[in-house]
Design an enzyme around this catalytic site. Structure first.
Site, short mmCIF file in Angstrom:
data_model
loop_
_atom_site.label_atom_id
_atom_site.label_comp_id
_atom_site.label_asym_id
_atom_site.label_seq_id
_atom_site.Cartn_x
_atom_site.Cartn_y
_atom_site.Cartn_z
N HIS A 16 77.84 40.87 53.07
CA HIS A 16 77.24 42.15 53.47
C HIS A 16 78.26 43.29 53.53
CE1 HIS A 16 73.51 43.67 55.81
NE2 HIS A 16 74.13 44.69 55.26
N TYR A 21 69.25 41.59 59.05
CA TYR A 21 68.02 42.37 59.23
C TYR A 21 67.03 41.64 60.14
CZ TYR A 21 69.66 44.92 55.05
OH TYR A 21 70.40 45.63 54.13
N VAL A 24 57.79 51.11 54.66
CA VAL A 24 56.77 50.30 55.32
C VAL A 24 55.39 50.97 55.16
CG1 VAL A 24 58.36 49.29 57.00
CG2 VAL A 24 57.18 51.44 57.56
N LYS A 29 71.98 38.44 52.34
CA LYS A 29 73.40 38.72 52.57
C LYS A 29 73.90 37.97 53.79
CE LYS A 29 72.15 43.44 51.28
NZ LYS A 29 70.82 43.57 51.90
N ASP A 69 65.08 42.50 48.61
CA ASP A 69 66.42 42.50 49.19
C ASP A 69 66.32 42.45 50.72
OD1 ASP A 69 69.41 43.01 49.08
OD2 ASP A 69 68.75 44.63 50.39
N1 LIG Z 1 74.16 46.63 51.97
C1 LIG Z 1 74.02 47.51 52.93
O1 LIG Z 1 74.91 47.74 53.76
C2 LIG Z 1 72.73 48.27 53.02
C3 LIG Z 1 72.63 49.42 53.82
C4 LIG Z 1 71.43 50.09 53.86
C5 LIG Z 1 70.36 49.66 53.10
N2 LIG Z 1 70.46 48.51 52.34
C6 LIG Z 1 69.33 48.00 51.52
O2 LIG Z 1 68.79 49.06 50.76
C7 LIG Z 1 67.42 49.24 51.07
C8 LIG Z 1 67.01 50.67 50.94
O3 LIG Z 1 67.88 51.52 51.67
P1 LIG Z 1 67.42 52.35 52.94
O4 LIG Z 1 66.32 51.64 53.60
O5 LIG Z 1 68.64 52.64 53.68
O6 LIG Z 1 66.95 53.74 52.35
P2 LIG Z 1 65.93 54.26 51.26
O7 LIG Z 1 65.18 53.15 50.62
O8 LIG Z 1 66.67 55.21 50.40
O9 LIG Z 1 64.94 55.12 52.16
C9 LIG Z 1 64.09 54.55 53.10
C10 LIG Z 1 63.51 55.67 53.97
O10 LIG Z 1 62.78 56.58 53.15
C11 LIG Z 1 61.39 56.59 53.52
N3 LIG Z 1 60.65 56.57 52.24
C12 LIG Z 1 60.45 55.51 51.42
N4 LIG Z 1 59.77 55.89 50.32
C13 LIG Z 1 59.53 57.21 50.45
C14 LIG Z 1 58.87 58.15 49.64
N5 LIG Z 1 58.33 57.80 48.48
N6 LIG Z 1 58.81 59.43 50.10
C15 LIG Z 1 59.36 59.80 51.28
N7 LIG Z 1 60.01 58.94 52.09
C16 LIG Z 1 60.10 57.66 51.67
C17 LIG Z 1 61.19 55.34 54.34
O11 LIG Z 1 60.18 55.56 55.31
P3 LIG Z 1 58.98 54.53 55.65
O12 LIG Z 1 59.54 53.14 55.61
O13 LIG Z 1 58.57 54.96 57.01
O14 LIG Z 1 57.92 54.74 54.61
C18 LIG Z 1 62.55 55.16 55.00
O15 LIG Z 1 62.68 56.01 56.13
C19 LIG Z 1 67.31 48.67 52.48
O16 LIG Z 1 66.01 48.39 52.89
C20 LIG Z 1 68.18 47.46 52.36
O17 LIG Z 1 67.49 46.42 51.68
C21 LIG Z 1 71.64 47.84 52.30
#
Ligand SMILES: NC(=O)c1ccc[n+]([C@@H]2O[C@H](COP(=O)([O-])OP(=O)(O)OC[C@H]3O[C@@H](n4cnc5c(N)ncnc54)[C@H](OP(=O)(O)O)[C@@H]3O)[C@@H](O)[C@H]2O)c1
Length: 295
Positions: free
Chosen positions: A110, A52, A243, A77, A47
């Protein structure tokens, strides 16, 4: 250890692996390596988004992975500054060129822009055209609340296949998920492991939640894995971002974790009613300072 990533079937028959990999806030210079790592670990669903700024690197990683294009489900998006019928058709061209693909598997708007609904509607109509032309395999929306969804459904022909929304244990949007179920729209969870509860400056981190850590300990798992199992067992798609190679693998290994009904219910009870992300009702083309460059 079983790591079968269940396929979810969208309302037009297209299938996608339930567990995907997100790249929001992944710097472009890091994106190629981490997406390659995710594909190596077993993810087959990525995704990204025009906003981004890393679509090009996502496409490069897919090509370098040695996987056939058809083996990887690519989702991106359209950003709000590209809304409008002709503008959105052109935004597809920009994203497809950056990704280096002819066809995008799932293309979303988006954000809805309730104050500029006409532009949102025109953008969605462009997605319908792209679907009809076979340039995208499925279309959908993101951050779209019930009132806007109703207006969209009333004025367009294709029911969105997906609504990608904030869903984690602290903010679950159950009423909206029920609306999705009524219309055959897949709920896809962003911040599925509560990333926004950490980087969004929330009051408490879901990773340290006592209920989640206790359930995790019972399964010899981690809180992130427990949250991802919860999504999977409740039929949602989830797209965790990391990451960090060890976490990329840890999150994928959530496919081997299965929670009991009692545990699922306990996670449901963690709802706080507090949204971590911006209120989607007020977003317009000038809310964020982001423009999408040409390919
Ligand atoms: N449509 C929208 O408006 C929207 C908004 C937000 C996000 N998104 C999408 O959803 C995806 C995921 O959401 P998100 O990035 O907001 O949040 P998330 O995936 O819930 O959390 C990511 C955060 O958690 C950390 N993390 C990842 N795996 C972990 C683990 N196993 N243990 C502890 N910490 C962990 C990551 O750190 P590190 O990377 O430093 O490991 C990062 O800081 C995005 O990448 C994007 O594709 C869409």
């Amino acid at each position: 250890m079983s790591t079968i990533n269940p396929l979810l079937t969208l309302n037009n028959g297209v299938q996608l692996p339930a567990l995907g990999y997100g790249v929001f806030q992944t710097p472009p210079e890091q994106t190629r390596a981490v997406v390659e790592e995710a594909l190596r670990v077993g993810y087959r669903h990525i995704d990204t988004a025009a906003a981004y700024g890393n679509e090009r690197e996502v496409g490069e990683a897919v090509r370098r992975s040695g996987l056939d294009r058809s083996e990887v489900f690519l989702e991106t998006k359209i950003w709000v500054t590209d809304y409008g019928y002709d503008q959105t058709l052109h935004a597809f061209d920009k994203s497809a060129a950056k990704l280096g693909v002819d066809t995008i598997d799932l293309l979303l708007l988006h954000q809805p822009m309730p104050p500029q609904f006409d532009l949102t509607l025109a953008a969605y109509r462009a997605l319908e055209t792209l679907l009809e032309q076979g340039r995208v395999r499925a279309i959908g929306v993101s951050n779209t609340m019930p009132e806007v969804l109703d207006r969209l459904l009333a004025e367009t022909t294709v029911v969105p296949a997906v609504n990608q929304i904030e869903v984690h244990p602290y903010f679950q949007q159950r009423a909206l998920q029920q609306v999705h179920a009524r219309h055959g729209i897949l709920t896809q969870a962003w911040s599925p492991i509560g990333g926004i509860t950490v980087y969004g400056g929330g009051e408490r981190s879901a990773f340290e939640d006592p209920t989640l850590t206790e359930i995790a300990a019972r399964h010899d798992a981690t809180p992130a894995q427990v949250m991802l199992a919860w999504h999977r067992q409740q039929g949602r798609s989830a797209i965790p971002k990391s990451v960090t190679p060890a976490r990329i693998a840890e999150n994928f290994a959530s496919l081997a974790v299965t929670l009991s009904d009692e545990e699922l219910t306990r996670i449901d009870a963690l709802e706080t009613g507090h949204r971590g992300g911006p209120d989607p009702a007020s977003i317009t083309q000038t809310t964020f300072d982001i423009q999408i460059p040409e390919a």
